[in-house]
Design an enzyme around this catalytic site. Structure first.
Site, short mmCIF file in Angstrom:
data_model
loop_
_atom_site.label_atom_id
_atom_site.label_comp_id
_atom_site.label_asym_id
_atom_site.label_seq_id
_atom_site.Cartn_x
_atom_site.Cartn_y
_atom_site.Cartn_z
N SER A 12 0.82 -1.61 -0.01
CA SER A 12 -0.28 -0.13 -0.03
C SER A 12 0.97 0.54 -0.02
O SER A 12 0.15 2.14 -0.08
CB SER A 12 -0.86 -0.09 1.08
OG SER A 12 -0.15 0.17 2.41
N GLU A 152 5.35 6.52 6.51
CA GLU A 152 5.44 7.45 4.73
C GLU A 152 5.77 8.93 4.83
O GLU A 152 6.54 9.21 3.46
CB GLU A 152 3.98 7.56 4.57
CG GLU A 152 3.43 6.46 4.25
CD GLU A 152 3.25 5.42 2.84
OE1 GLU A 152 3.54 5.97 1.67
OE2 GLU A 152 3.81 4.20 2.73
N CYS A 184 4.06 -5.44 10.44
CA CYS A 184 4.09 -4.24 9.40
C CYS A 184 4.93 -3.87 8.70
O CYS A 184 5.79 -3.68 9.50
CB CYS A 184 3.30 -3.34 9.21
SG CYS A 184 2.86 -1.71 8.59
N HIS A 186 6.01 -1.55 7.19
CA HIS A 186 6.71 -0.52 7.25
C HIS A 186 7.40 -0.39 8.29
O HIS A 186 8.50 0.22 8.78
CB HIS A 186 5.66 0.93 7.29
CG HIS A 186 4.84 1.26 6.33
ND1 HIS A 186 3.79 0.26 5.43
CD2 HIS A 186 4.99 1.87 5.51
CE1 HIS A 186 3.27 1.17 4.55
NE2 HIS A 186 4.16 2.44 4.21
#
Length: 262
Positions: A12, A152, A184, A186
């Site tokens: 994503s 992000e 996750c 990330h």
């Protein structure tokens, strides 16, 4: 499918770059096609059906680009609908899941903490994974809704990030957790921050190399490993802001890389 085709990797956002880099390190002869679906992020705010529709669209795009395998480098997408995706397509599709099993094996206190997005922790697939090891350790779940947006935005080691990490980890440590699972992709980019904030003696479990090894195994099974000396140049695309993605690549990808227009 043939050996010299690329490997598609999608997430994503930029979390899957950590998985893609593990693949790059383990399989230097392969070429990668990375797709950051930031235009439709976050997946955690979507239903499983909506997430599956995005996974289908990205898979069709990757197939049109000629990939031989796909890595779903997103825990939320994997737990939401990877079974359905595998049922629809015949090429190897590798997913990611929180490393609960190695965490349970590593823990000496018998208490394991899982840091993940709220949506991942709510899926039936994760509930099944957690339940599988419930008799061997106490598995504590900690949703971390604010970490992905910070990562992000490349706020990887700011005072705000450290405060957030402390807020998410301290309740787990207070209950005796000696092992923290990064649930996750990330979070791989702040693994050092999490380790530093958690303090000495706390195990940090991440799974990107395990995913790369599973991909290697599947490609070998299907005789799809590239036998050449080095693969062609990797490609990086985003469905979101190309300028931001270029900045993210410069910060997060250890080699030279350019964000290409779709």
């Amino acid at each position: 499918m043939h050996q010299h085709q690329s490997i598609g990797v999608f997430d994503s956002g930029v979390g899957g770059l950590s998985v893609a880099w593990a693949i790059r390190q383990l399989l230097p002869a392969e070429s990668l096609y990375y797709f950051a679906d930031t235009g439709y992020a976050p997946y955690g705010e979507k239903t499983d059906s909506d997430t599956y529709q995005r996974m289908q669209a990205i898979t069709r795009h990757l197939l049109a680009c000629g990939v031989k395998a796909i890595v779903v480098a997103c825990n939320t997408a994997t737990t939401a609908a990877i079974k359905e995706l595998r049922a629809q397509y015949s090429l190897p599709i590798i997913g990611v899941e929180p490393g609960v099993k190695p965490a349970v094996l590593a823990s000496t206190t018998g208490v394991v903490g899982v840091l993940a997005t709220p949506r991942t922790l709510l899926t039936p697939a994760f509930a099944s994974l957690s339940q599988r090891y419930a008799g061997k350790a106490r598995v504590l779940l900690q949703p971390c809704p604010q970490l992905v947006p910070m990562i992000e935005a490349l706020e990887l080691d700011s005072a705000v990030m450290r405060e957030l990490v402390a807020g998410y980890t301290q309740p787990l440590l207070a209950q005796g957790a000696d092992t923290l699972v990064l649930g996750c992709t990330h979070y791989n980019f702040i693994a050092d921050v999490i380790a530093d904030v958690a303090g000495p003696g706390i195990n940090i479990v991440r799974t990107e190399m395990a995913v790369a090894k599973q991909l290697q195994h599947r490609l070998a099974q299907m005789q799809l490993l590239n036998s050449g000396a080095v693969g062609k140049a990797d490609c990086f695309y985003s469905s979101g802001d190309a300028g931001l993605f270029h900045r993210q690549l410069r910060r997060l990808w250890p080699a030279a890389a350019t964000a290409l227009p779709l």
